[in-house]
Scaffold this motif. Structure first.
Motif: not given
Length: 88
Positions: A42-66
């Motif tokens: 939910e924080s990632i979605f809120a950040i994407e919306e607030a800043f109009d960016i796309s966050v390279p985040f893998n919710a299934n494996d957060p440790s594998d995200s950039e």
């Protein structure tokens, strides 16, 4: 809006943690703040919306995200980087 990126990110994280922004410090982890995996997403979605960016985040494996979620400061730095990249 006069809020800095840092202030806005902290406000988003504080909202997910049900804390006041003043209770969130850059050296804290999301775990320290009591934010679980759903709160993280939910924080990632809120950040994407607030800043109009796309966050390279893998919710299934957060440790594998950039996207570094190791601390509040790391999240702020990552958001700043994404904003700078998008602006370029």
């Amino acid at each position: 809006m006069s809020d800095t990126i840092k202030d806005r990110v902290i406000a988003i994280i504080a909202e997910q943690a049900v804390l006041e922004p003043g209770d969130v410090t850059p050296d804290q982890t999301l775990e320290d703040l009591g934010i679980d995996s759903l709160g993280l997403v939910e924080s990632i979605f809120a950040i994407e919306e607030a800043f109009d960016i796309s966050v390279p985040f893998n919710a299934n494996d957060p440790s594998d995200s950039e996207f570094d979620i190791s601390s509040v400061a790391a999240i702020i730095k990552a958001v700043e980087g994404l904003i700078a990249t998008q602006a370029a």
